[in-house]
Design a protein around this motif. Structure first.
Motif, mmCIF file in Angstrom:
data_model
loop_
_atom_site.group_PDB
_atom_site.id
_atom_site.type_symbol
_atom_site.label_atom_id
_atom_site.label_comp_id
_atom_site.label_asym_id
_atom_site.label_seq_id
_atom_site.Cartn_x
_atom_site.Cartn_y
_atom_site.Cartn_z
ATOM 1 N N ILE A 250 0.849 -1.191 0.000
ATOM 2 C CA ILE A 250 0.000 0.000 0.000
ATOM 3 C C ILE A 250 0.888 1.246 0.000
ATOM 4 N N PRO A 251 0.683 2.189 -0.927
ATOM 5 C CA PRO A 251 1.503 3.407 -0.941
ATOM 6 C C PRO A 251 1.419 4.155 0.390
ATOM 7 N N GLU A 252 2.560 4.604 0.869
ATOM 8 C CA GLU A 252 2.603 5.221 2.187
ATOM 9 C C GLU A 252 1.868 6.557 2.225
ATOM 10 N N ASP A 253 1.798 7.265 1.107
ATOM 11 C CA ASP A 253 1.073 8.537 1.129
ATOM 12 C C ASP A 253 -0.424 8.313 1.337
ATOM 13 N N GLU A 254 -0.955 7.184 0.866
ATOM 14 C CA GLU A 254 -2.359 6.879 1.093
ATOM 15 C C GLU A 254 -2.607 6.540 2.562
ATOM 16 N N LEU A 255 -1.664 5.837 3.172
ATOM 17 C CA LEU A 255 -1.807 5.522 4.598
ATOM 18 C C LEU A 255 -1.736 6.790 5.437
ATOM 19 N N ARG A 256 -0.856 7.715 5.054
ATOM 20 C CA ARG A 256 -0.757 8.970 5.805
ATOM 21 C C ARG A 256 -2.066 9.745 5.706
ATOM 22 N N HIS A 257 -2.678 9.738 4.523
ATOM 23 C CA HIS A 257 -3.952 10.428 4.354
ATOM 24 C C HIS A 257 -5.036 9.779 5.209
ATOM 25 N N ALA A 258 -5.039 8.443 5.255
ATOM 26 C CA ALA A 258 -6.020 7.737 6.088
ATOM 27 C C ALA A 258 -5.854 8.120 7.551
ATOM 28 N N ALA A 259 -4.599 8.265 7.990
ATOM 29 C CA ALA A 259 -4.328 8.640 9.380
ATOM 30 C C ALA A 259 -4.802 10.054 9.685
ATOM 31 N N GLU A 260 -4.833 10.905 8.689
ATOM 32 C CA GLU A 260 -5.306 12.270 8.885
ATOM 33 C C GLU A 260 -6.823 12.325 9.006
ATOM 34 N N LEU A 261 -7.489 11.257 8.603
ATOM 35 C CA LEU A 261 -8.941 11.186 8.694
ATOM 36 C C LEU A 261 -9.329 10.510 10.005
ATOM 37 N N SER A 262 -10.045 9.402 9.953
ATOM 38 C CA SER A 262 -10.526 8.766 11.188
ATOM 39 C C SER A 262 -9.800 7.476 11.539
ATOM 40 N N VAL A 263 -8.774 7.124 10.776
ATOM 41 C CA VAL A 263 -8.036 5.890 11.050
ATOM 42 C C VAL A 263 -7.053 6.140 12.192
ATOM 43 N N CYS A 264 -7.259 5.432 13.293
ATOM 44 C CA CYS A 264 -6.445 5.631 14.498
ATOM 45 C C CYS A 264 -5.435 4.510 14.726
ATOM 46 N N LYS A 265 -5.577 3.416 13.999
ATOM 47 C CA LYS A 265 -4.678 2.260 14.174
ATOM 48 C C LYS A 265 -4.380 1.678 12.801
ATOM 49 N N ILE A 266 -3.096 1.543 12.485
ATOM 50 C CA ILE A 266 -2.672 0.962 11.213
ATOM 51 C C ILE A 266 -1.763 -0.219 11.509
ATOM 52 N N ASN A 267 -2.150 -1.385 10.983
ATOM 53 C CA ASN A 267 -1.425 -2.623 11.253
ATOM 54 C C ASN A 267 -0.257 -2.806 10.280
ATOM 55 N N ILE A 268 0.892 -3.183 10.815
ATOM 56 C CA ILE A 268 2.093 -3.398 10.002
ATOM 57 C C ILE A 268 2.769 -4.683 10.465
ATOM 58 N N ASP A 269 2.887 -5.629 9.548
ATOM 59 C CA ASP A 269 3.513 -6.914 9.856
ATOM 60 C C ASP A 269 4.500 -7.314 8.768
ATOM 61 N N SER A 270 4.026 -7.413 7.520
ATOM 62 C CA SER A 270 4.884 -7.906 6.432
ATOM 63 C C SER A 270 6.142 -7.071 6.265
ATOM 64 N N ASP A 271 6.058 -5.750 6.470
ATOM 65 C CA ASP A 271 7.240 -4.902 6.319
ATOM 66 C C ASP A 271 8.327 -5.287 7.317
ATOM 67 N N LEU A 272 7.918 -5.678 8.526
ATOM 68 C CA LEU A 272 8.889 -6.120 9.527
ATOM 69 C C LEU A 272 9.568 -7.414 9.071
ATOM 70 N N ARG A 273 8.779 -8.321 8.536
ATOM 71 C CA ARG A 273 9.321 -9.602 8.059
ATOM 72 C C ARG A 273 10.302 -9.366 6.914
ATOM 73 N N LEU A 274 9.937 -8.455 6.015
ATOM 74 C CA LEU A 274 10.814 -8.175 4.878
ATOM 75 C C LEU A 274 12.132 -7.559 5.336
ATOM 76 N N ALA A 275 12.066 -6.614 6.271
ATOM 77 C CA ALA A 275 13.287 -5.979 6.766
ATOM 78 C C ALA A 275 14.211 -7.009 7.406
ATOM 79 N N MET A 276 13.636 -7.889 8.195
ATOM 80 C CA MET A 276 14.433 -8.906 8.888
ATOM 81 C C MET A 276 15.025 -9.907 7.897
ATOM 82 N N THR A 277 14.195 -10.411 7.002
ATOM 83 C CA THR A 277 14.647 -11.434 6.063
ATOM 84 C C THR A 277 15.684 -10.886 5.088
ATOM 85 N N ALA A 278 15.456 -9.682 4.576
ATOM 86 C CA ALA A 278 16.400 -9.088 3.629
ATOM 87 C C ALA A 278 17.769 -8.896 4.274
ATOM 88 N N THR A 279 17.773 -8.409 5.513
ATOM 89 C CA THR A 279 19.035 -8.151 6.205
ATOM 90 C C THR A 279 19.776 -9.446 6.499
#
Length: 322
Positions: A250-279
């Motif tokens: 999901i493009p990060e600018d869209e998530l930032r826009h969602a956070a500016e509206l009524s979205v108070c919690k954004i779940n992040i999991d796969s990005d953590l897995r990718l950072a760990m596995t790539a490293t």
């Protein structure tokens, strides 16, 4: 401070136009990387555990790791949340076992059954001082036990949200507006290509989010499946023996826009897995003689920390909000 619920976090986030990061944890290094970033950036934090994480690492170990993080980071509020609780029994086990927030995911059930199951969890949780997240609409994708084909996914119907929240008493609501679980959120056929030839996913349905917000003023909304699948990590994985074609998020600018509206919690999991596995993959290629787990888990932990710092500052907007 002790573990907290998300109630105060969400109120401040809603009023302040930012979101709280809900990061999935599975082991010590992931917990450390996330919490070290939040501590440095003075950001409130949700550490969440899935059914799969409990099966992998054991409920008690995970709770104690999070409790250790609370001791190490007394300046920031931390909530411990069950991600995608599949049934009342799992939610009850987490409520009884020290969690301060649980999600009951009965979104695959008919509307009336979703209400019935969610209400049962809410009643038990509220009796024990725990808050509840529920879900309306169905996200596509694969993550742990969640496995929904694209053709079986459905956007949240705004006309249902008032009745659902009123009858269940849930404290926050996860909705489906086009996000998706996992690292392979969209097929190439669902995407377009920009001038650089990079796949661009379909835009999120902000019209659905805005209509839900009108019907539930002041009520905290949650986005699941919101990893951005950083292409630098995908490239690192592929260049070091991995095979992840067409992984896109999901493009990060869209998530930032969602956070500016009524979205108070954004779940992040796969990005953590990718950072760990790539490293780790890169480390093994560059240091083929290493065999001590500390040698490759230390840079993996550092990569997670830097990823989370970026999310807190640039995507969620919650840095400095502790």
């Amino acid at each position: 401070m002790p573990l907290v619920t998300t109630t105060e976090m969400f109120k401040k986030a809603y009023d302040g136009g930012y979101a709280i990061g809900a990061f999935n944890v599975n082991n010590m290094e992931i917990v450390q990387g996330i919490t070290e970033a939040a501590k440095e950036e003075k950001a409130p934090l949700i550490l969440q555990v899935s059914k799969g994480a409990r099966a992998y690492a054991n409920h008690t170990y995970l709770v104690k790791l999070v409790e250790a993080a609370v001791i190490e980071c007394p300046e920031i509020p931390i909530a411990l949340h069950l991600d995608h609780g599949p049934d009342f029994e799992t939610c009850k086990s987490c409520i009884d076992g020290g969690f301060t927030s649980v999600m009951i995911d009965a979104s695959s059930k008919p509307f009336g059954e979703n209400i019935e199951i969610t209400k049962k969890v809410v009643e038990y949780a509220h009796d024990h001082g725990v808050v509840v997240e529920a879900e309306l609409g169905t996200l596509a994708g694969v993550e742990d036990e969640v496995n929904v084909k694209a053709e079986d996914s459905s956007y949240t119907r705004p006309e249902e949200v008032e009745e659902f929240v009123t009858k269940t008493g849930c404290d926050s609501l996860a909705i489906a507006i086009g996000t998706s679980h996992g690292a392979y959120k969209f097929t190439p056929a669902q995407c377009t290509r920009n001038e650089q030839g990079i796949l661009v996913p379909p835009p999120l349905r902000f019209d659905v989010l805005e209509e839900v917000s009108k019907r539930l003023p002041g009520f905290p909304i949650v986005l699941h499946g919101s990893s951005s699948v950083p292409q630098n990590f995908v490239k690192m994985i592929n260049e070091n023996g991995g095979k992840m074609p067409d992984a896109i998020g999901i493009p990060e600018d869209e998530l930032r826009h969602a956070a500016e509206l009524s979205v108070c919690k954004i779940n992040i999991d796969s990005d953590l897995r990718l950072a760990m596995t790539a490293t780790i993959r890169e480390h093994f290629v560059q240091h083929p003689g290493d065999f001590d787990p500390r040698q490759y888990l230390k840079p993996a932990r550092a990569a997670i920390k830097e990823l989370v710092r970026h999310k807190l500052i640039d995507v969620l907007g919650c840095a400095g909000k502790a």
